[in-house]
Design a protein around this motif. Sequence first.
Motif, PDB file in Angstrom:
ATOM      1  N   TRP A  26       3.977   5.894  -3.440  1.00  0.00           N
ATOM      2  CA  TRP A  26       3.488   7.273  -3.459  1.00  0.00           C
ATOM      3  C   TRP A  26       4.286   8.175  -2.530  1.00  0.00           C
ATOM      4  O   TRP A  26       4.149   9.388  -2.550  1.00  0.00           O
ATOM      5  N   ASP A  27       5.122   7.568  -1.696  1.00  0.00           N
ATOM      6  CA  ASP A  27       5.770   8.299  -0.602  1.00  0.00           C
ATOM      7  C   ASP A  27       6.934   9.122  -1.144  1.00  0.00           C
ATOM      8  O   ASP A  27       7.874   8.572  -1.700  1.00  0.00           O
ATOM      9  N   LYS A  28       6.874  10.426  -0.958  1.00  0.00           N
ATOM     10  CA  LYS A  28       7.911  11.298  -1.504  1.00  0.00           C
ATOM     11  C   LYS A  28       9.181  11.282  -0.679  1.00  0.00           C
ATOM     12  O   LYS A  28      10.248  11.659  -1.139  1.00  0.00           O
ATOM     13  N   GLY A  51      -5.410  11.656   5.453  1.00  0.00           N
ATOM     14  CA  GLY A  51      -4.714  10.549   4.800  1.00  0.00           C
ATOM     15  C   GLY A  51      -3.233  10.828   4.723  1.00  0.00           C
ATOM     16  O   GLY A  51      -2.602  10.720   3.683  1.00  0.00           O
ATOM     17  N   CYS A  52      -2.656  11.152   5.877  1.00  0.00           N
ATOM     18  CA  CYS A  52      -1.315  11.757   5.920  1.00  0.00           C
ATOM     19  C   CYS A  52      -0.184  10.805   5.606  1.00  0.00           C
ATOM     20  O   CYS A  52       0.910  11.233   5.247  1.00  0.00           O
ATOM     21  N   GLY A  53      -0.397   9.495   5.754  1.00  0.00           N
ATOM     22  CA  GLY A  53       0.704   8.562   5.535  1.00  0.00           C
ATOM     23  C   GLY A  53       1.908   8.952   6.373  1.00  0.00           C
ATOM     24  O   GLY A  53       1.797   9.206   7.576  1.00  0.00           O
ATOM     25  N   SER A  54       3.079   9.045   5.742  1.00  0.00           N
ATOM     26  CA  SER A  54       4.312   9.348   6.483  1.00  0.00           C
ATOM     27  C   SER A  54       4.368  10.772   7.009  1.00  0.00           C
ATOM     28  O   SER A  54       5.226  11.087   7.845  1.00  0.00           O
ATOM     29  N   ALA A  70      -2.447  15.963  11.496  1.00  0.00           N
ATOM     30  CA  ALA A  70      -2.425  14.979  10.417  1.00  0.00           C
ATOM     31  C   ALA A  70      -3.221  13.764  10.872  1.00  0.00           C
ATOM     32  O   ALA A  70      -3.041  13.281  11.994  1.00  0.00           O
ATOM     33  N   ILE A  71      -4.113  13.282   9.997  1.00  0.00           N
ATOM     34  CA  ILE A  71      -4.909  12.107  10.373  1.00  0.00           C
ATOM     35  C   ILE A  71      -4.766  11.014   9.320  1.00  0.00           C
ATOM     36  O   ILE A  71      -4.578  11.276   8.137  1.00  0.00           O
ATOM     37  N   ASP A  72      -4.854   9.793   9.800  1.00  0.00           N
ATOM     38  CA  ASP A  72      -4.863   8.636   8.895  1.00  0.00           C
ATOM     39  C   ASP A  72      -5.613   7.512   9.611  1.00  0.00           C
ATOM     40  O   ASP A  72      -5.513   7.378  10.832  1.00  0.00           O
ATOM     41  N   PHE A  73      -6.365   6.723   8.840  1.00  0.00           N
ATOM     42  CA  PHE A  73      -7.140   5.645   9.486  1.00  0.00           C
ATOM     43  C   PHE A  73      -6.369   4.325   9.550  1.00  0.00           C
ATOM     44  O   PHE A  73      -6.873   3.355  10.121  1.00  0.00           O
ATOM     45  N   SER A  74      -5.168   4.296   8.996  1.00  0.00           N
ATOM     46  CA  SER A  74      -4.348   3.085   9.035  1.00  0.00           C
ATOM     47  C   SER A  74      -3.392   3.154  10.229  1.00  0.00           C
ATOM     48  O   SER A  74      -2.549   4.058  10.295  1.00  0.00           O
ATOM     49  N   ALA A  95      -7.496   8.454  12.728  1.00  0.00           N
ATOM     50  CA  ALA A  95      -8.891   8.875  12.581  1.00  0.00           C
ATOM     51  C   ALA A  95      -9.315   8.722  11.129  1.00  0.00           C
ATOM     52  O   ALA A  95      -8.483   8.763  10.222  1.00  0.00           O
ATOM     53  N   ASP A  96     -10.624   8.564  10.951  1.00  0.00           N
ATOM     54  CA  ASP A  96     -11.199   8.466   9.613  1.00  0.00           C
ATOM     55  C   ASP A  96     -11.612   9.864   9.148  1.00  0.00           C
ATOM     56  O   ASP A  96     -12.354  10.563   9.865  1.00  0.00           O
ATOM     57  N   PHE A  97     -11.152  10.221   7.984  1.00  0.00           N
ATOM     58  CA  PHE A  97     -11.448  11.549   7.420  1.00  0.00           C
ATOM     59  C   PHE A  97     -12.947  11.844   7.401  1.00  0.00           C
ATOM     60  O   PHE A  97     -13.362  12.987   7.580  1.00  0.00           O
ATOM     61  N   PHE A  98     -13.751  10.819   7.193  1.00  0.00           N
ATOM     62  CA  PHE A  98     -15.185  11.048   7.019  1.00  0.00           C
ATOM     63  C   PHE A  98     -15.929  11.254   8.332  1.00  0.00           C
ATOM     64  O   PHE A  98     -17.093  11.652   8.319  1.00  0.00           O
ATOM     65  N   ARG A 112      -2.551  15.583  -0.627  1.00  0.00           N
ATOM     66  CA  ARG A 112      -1.545  14.898  -1.439  1.00  0.00           C
ATOM     67  C   ARG A 112      -1.848  13.408  -1.404  1.00  0.00           C
ATOM     68  O   ARG A 112      -1.814  12.787  -0.339  1.00  0.00           O
ATOM     69  N   ALA A 113      -2.127  12.859  -2.570  1.00  0.00           N
ATOM     70  CA  ALA A 113      -2.310  11.413  -2.743  1.00  0.00           C
ATOM     71  C   ALA A 113      -3.383  10.832  -1.833  1.00  0.00           C
ATOM     72  O   ALA A 113      -3.308   9.674  -1.442  1.00  0.00           O
ATOM     73  N   PHE A 114      -4.367  11.665  -1.492  1.00  0.00           N
ATOM     74  CA  PHE A 114      -5.500  11.161  -0.717  1.00  0.00           C
ATOM     75  C   PHE A 114      -6.702  10.948  -1.633  1.00  0.00           C
ATOM     76  O   PHE A 114      -7.251   9.846  -1.698  1.00  0.00           O
ATOM     77  N   LEU A 115      -7.078  11.975  -2.394  1.00  0.00           N
ATOM     78  CA  LEU A 115      -8.203  11.805  -3.317  1.00  0.00           C
ATOM     79  C   LEU A 115      -7.947  10.629  -4.262  1.00  0.00           C
ATOM     80  O   LEU A 115      -8.820   9.791  -4.489  1.00  0.00           O
TER      81      LEU A 115
END
Length: 197
Positions: A26-28, A51-54, A70-74, A95-98, A112-115
């Motif tokens: 998914w990474d652009k 869910g920012c990923g890279s 930008a946040i991501d739980f991974s 961080a967890d989006f929820f 982008r590519a989170f939902l």
Amino acid sequence: MVDFAQRDPMSPAFWDERFERNFTPWDKGGVPQALREFAAASAPLATLIPGCGSAYELAFLADAGWDAVAIDFSPAAVVAGKAAAGAHAARVVEADFFSWQPAQPLQLIYERAFLCALPRAMRPQVAARWAALLAPGALLAGYFFFDEAPKGPPFGIGRSELQALLEGDFECIADDAVSDSIPVFEGKERWMVWRRR
Ligand SMILES: C[S@@+](CC[C@H](N)C(=O)[O-])C[C@H]1O[C@@H](n2cnc3c(N)ncnc32)[C@H](O)[C@@H]1O
């Protein structure tokens, strides 16, 4: 022993495993064009990238003077995001989006590519969280993936389903073709802007 967390996209371990073995289809690899055009036409906005990923978009927006986080739980995604963010690495947060809470009111959530990364059953909760994080007039803008294949991620959505999901809290104010999709999203994604009612 099988690690079941690695089979569940609701688990950080699922995404850690993919980032750690560099399997990120998914990474652009950079900032998509429609976001560039949107940012060029807008005053700086207080922005969340869930869910920012890279997280290539984080440095792009921060360099342009936007107050973006930008946040991501991974944890492995956060490592990748901080590396891409360079001088803005502190703005990439595990961080967890929820449960994450903004330090100040948000004016934009960038999608982008989170939902499409989450199981279909989670969609009402994602939409409710978007709505809770944005005051009336604030924007949800980004890329939405339309597809009917049952297996994922990515889990595509239908046009009418997205409309039904968002129309209670958001009004669609832009819906455009995407010129620079990567193969996994080619011909199936739209750039959309939704304004919080
Ligand atoms: C398919 S990737 C997309 C990454 C990035 N948005 C992009 O366009 O390259 C989905 C990301 O969402 C993250 N994620 C999934 N559920 C999350 C949650 N509840 N809170 C924060 N991040 C989450 C995953 O760790 C993963 O990095």
